[in-house]
Scaffold this motif. Structure first.
Motif, short mmCIF file in Angstrom:
data_model
loop_
_atom_site.label_atom_id
_atom_site.label_comp_id
_atom_site.label_asym_id
_atom_site.label_seq_id
_atom_site.Cartn_x
_atom_site.Cartn_y
_atom_site.Cartn_z
N ARG A 252 -3.17 10.04 1.41
CA ARG A 252 -4.39 9.98 1.85
C ARG A 252 -5.25 8.82 0.82
NH1 ARG A 252 -9.68 11.89 1.41
NH2 ARG A 252 -11.21 11.95 3.07
N ALA A 253 -5.24 8.99 -0.66
CA ALA A 253 -5.95 8.40 -1.57
C ALA A 253 -5.96 6.97 -1.57
CB ALA A 253 -5.11 9.51 -2.64
N ALA A 254 -3.99 7.12 -0.75
CA ALA A 254 -4.03 5.55 -1.14
C ALA A 254 -4.39 4.75 0.46
CB ALA A 254 -2.01 5.09 -0.80
N VAL B 248 1.02 -1.08 -0.42
CA VAL B 248 0.09 -0.06 0.23
C VAL B 248 0.85 1.05 0.24
CG1 VAL B 248 -1.81 0.95 1.17
CG2 VAL B 248 -2.12 -0.83 1.30
N MET B 249 1.77 1.08 0.53
CA MET B 249 2.83 2.77 1.22
C MET B 249 3.55 2.58 -0.78
SD MET B 249 3.01 4.10 4.15
CE MET B 249 1.25 3.64 3.02
N GLY B 250 3.42 0.90 -1.49
CA GLY B 250 4.22 2.22 -2.56
C GLY B 250 3.49 1.93 -3.23
N GLU B 251 2.02 2.70 -3.33
CA GLU B 251 1.09 3.70 -4.54
C GLU B 251 1.28 4.91 -4.36
OE1 GLU B 251 -3.10 1.81 -3.57
OE2 GLU B 251 -2.02 -0.31 -3.57
N VAL B 252 1.63 5.66 -2.84
CA VAL B 252 2.19 6.60 -2.59
C VAL B 252 3.05 6.72 -3.73
CG1 VAL B 252 2.27 8.05 -1.12
CG2 VAL B 252 1.27 6.35 -0.17
N ILE C 19 -6.34 -1.44 6.31
CA ILE C 19 -5.08 -1.33 6.75
C ILE C 19 -4.53 -0.57 7.21
CG2 ILE C 19 -3.89 -0.51 4.79
CD1 ILE C 19 -3.39 -4.31 6.14
N VAL C 20 -5.01 0.33 7.66
CA VAL C 20 -4.38 1.81 8.01
C VAL C 20 -3.98 1.89 9.74
CG1 VAL C 20 -4.91 4.11 9.15
CG2 VAL C 20 -5.98 3.45 6.75
N PRO C 21 -5.07 1.35 10.62
CA PRO C 21 -4.13 0.52 11.60
C PRO C 21 -3.19 -0.41 11.57
CG PRO C 21 -7.26 -0.11 11.66
CD PRO C 21 -6.24 0.34 10.66
N VAL C 22 -2.99 -0.77 11.03
CA VAL C 22 -1.57 -1.47 10.86
C VAL C 22 -0.13 -0.76 10.56
CG1 VAL C 22 -0.15 -3.44 10.57
CG2 VAL C 22 -2.16 -3.34 10.86
N THR D 22 -3.09 10.06 8.12
CA THR D 22 -3.26 8.53 8.80
C THR D 22 -5.06 8.85 9.63
OG1 THR D 22 -2.15 8.85 10.73
CG2 THR D 22 -1.16 7.29 8.87
N GLY D 23 -4.85 9.80 10.74
CA GLY D 23 -6.35 10.05 11.28
C GLY D 23 -7.56 10.42 10.37
N SER D 24 -6.61 11.03 9.60
CA SER D 24 -7.64 11.14 8.68
C SER D 24 -8.33 10.09 7.87
CB SER D 24 -7.38 12.48 7.68
OG SER D 24 -6.54 11.70 6.22
N ALA D 25 -8.11 9.30 7.55
CA ALA D 25 -7.96 7.91 6.45
C ALA D 25 -8.89 7.05 7.88
CB ALA D 25 -6.55 7.56 5.27
N LEU D 26 -8.46 6.73 9.53
CA LEU D 26 -9.03 6.00 10.43
C LEU D 26 -10.52 5.99 9.75
CD1 LEU D 26 -6.94 6.09 13.05
CD2 LEU D 26 -6.79 4.12 11.42
N ALA D 27 -11.42 6.78 10.02
CA ALA D 27 -12.38 6.61 9.76
C ALA D 27 -13.21 7.86 9.32
CB ALA D 27 -12.85 6.18 10.55
N SER D 28 -14.41 8.21 9.10
CA SER D 28 -15.37 8.64 8.63
C SER D 28 -15.91 9.47 9.05
CB SER D 28 -16.10 8.21 7.31
OG SER D 28 -17.72 9.23 7.11
N PHE D 29 -15.87 10.55 9.30
CA PHE D 29 -16.35 11.68 10.10
C PHE D 29 -17.84 11.91 9.76
CE2 PHE D 29 -18.38 15.81 11.58
CZ PHE D 29 -18.05 16.28 13.02
#
Length: 257
Positions: A91-93, A64-68, A100-103, A147-154
């Motif tokens: 963020r798009a990745a 996933v990091m390779g997509e950035v 997978i974001v928590p890991v 990463t915080g912005s991607a953890l969940a939807s407000f």
């Protein structure tokens, strides 16, 4: 008629299947047995490529990091614009693989793509003139924010039932039931607002940094005088060496005795 051949097992094929499984069902669904079934192979054959599940999960996260996109750093763009473009790609990745974001949020570890990302951000900031310590903290700040912005939807966290928001209890949430309906606009707008606020604050901080006098550039300025009278020193205890004048006077007066 010959039987159809099963595609050869490879690290790339295993990682791709594991990522699809996590995307569709979450981290809890990822196991050696389940993955082997998805790939139509025996469980032990996976261990020829990954010794442990943790090693496999590291490879999935690093994929996933390779997509950035990191090309903006190689292009030598000014650091605020480079950070902006990188944060959006980052963020798009993560938005494409939210489960997978928590890991991923635990840090780069030994993952090559994640370490390349950290190296590119740090190098960009140091080359621009940020002190190394502050560059480290800015890199951490940006990672926390993305990463915080991607953890969940407000927006998705608010029920769509208007009856939940009784005006007597929540006088300012009369339209909250509509947030989920506008999830993308709310969440993406929040990310962009936060990103611009962060970058504007960092630009101001950098300008102050550039205005500081450099070592060796001239004499240090005199300290500003403190307002008000100087306080009298507190008297020392009896017999303290601080009363030398008094003791000297007593000695001078007693020379005739």
């Amino acid at each position: 008629m010959p039987r159809p051949r099963t595609p050869l097992l490879s690290r790339e094929r295993i990682v791709g299947a594991a990522l699809r499984l996590v995307d569709e069902e979450g981290l809890a669904a990822l196991s050696t047995r389940r993955l082997a079934r998805e790939l139509s192979v025996s469980g032990p054959s996976l261990y020829n490529h990954f010794a442990t599940k943790d090693e496999l999960l590291d490879a999935v996260v690093d994929g996933v990091m390779g997509e950035v996109d990191l090309s903006m750093f190689a292009a030598g763009a000014p650091w605020p614009g480079a950070l902006r473009d990188w944060a959006r790609s980052y963020r798009a990745a993560l938005a494409a693989h939210p489960r997978i974001v928590p890991v991923l949020a635990q840090g780069p570890g030994r993952r090559p793509n994640a370490l390349r990302l950290a190296d590119a951000v740090f190098g960009c900031l140091v080359e621009a003139g940020w002190p190394r310590g502050q560059a480290t903290r800015i890199g951490a700040l940006m990672r926390y924010f993305v990463t915080g912005s991607a953890l969940a939807s407000f927006a998705a966290g608010f029920p769509e039932d208007a009856g939940v928001y009784d005006a007597a209890d929540y006088p300012n949430l009369g339209e909250a039931h509509r947030l989920a309906e506008h999830r993308a606009a709310v969440d993406e707008g929040a990310f962009e607002t936060g990103l611009e606020a962060l970058l504007e604050g960092l630009v101001l901080r950098f300008e102050r940094l550039e205005q500081r006098p450099q070592r060796g550039a001239g004499p240090a300025p005199e300290p500003e005088p403190e307002p008000g009278p100087r306080p009298e020193p507190a008297p020392g205890p009896p017999g303290h060496q601080g009363s030398r004048a008094t003791n000297a006077g007593r000695s001078a007066g007693s020379t005739g005795s």
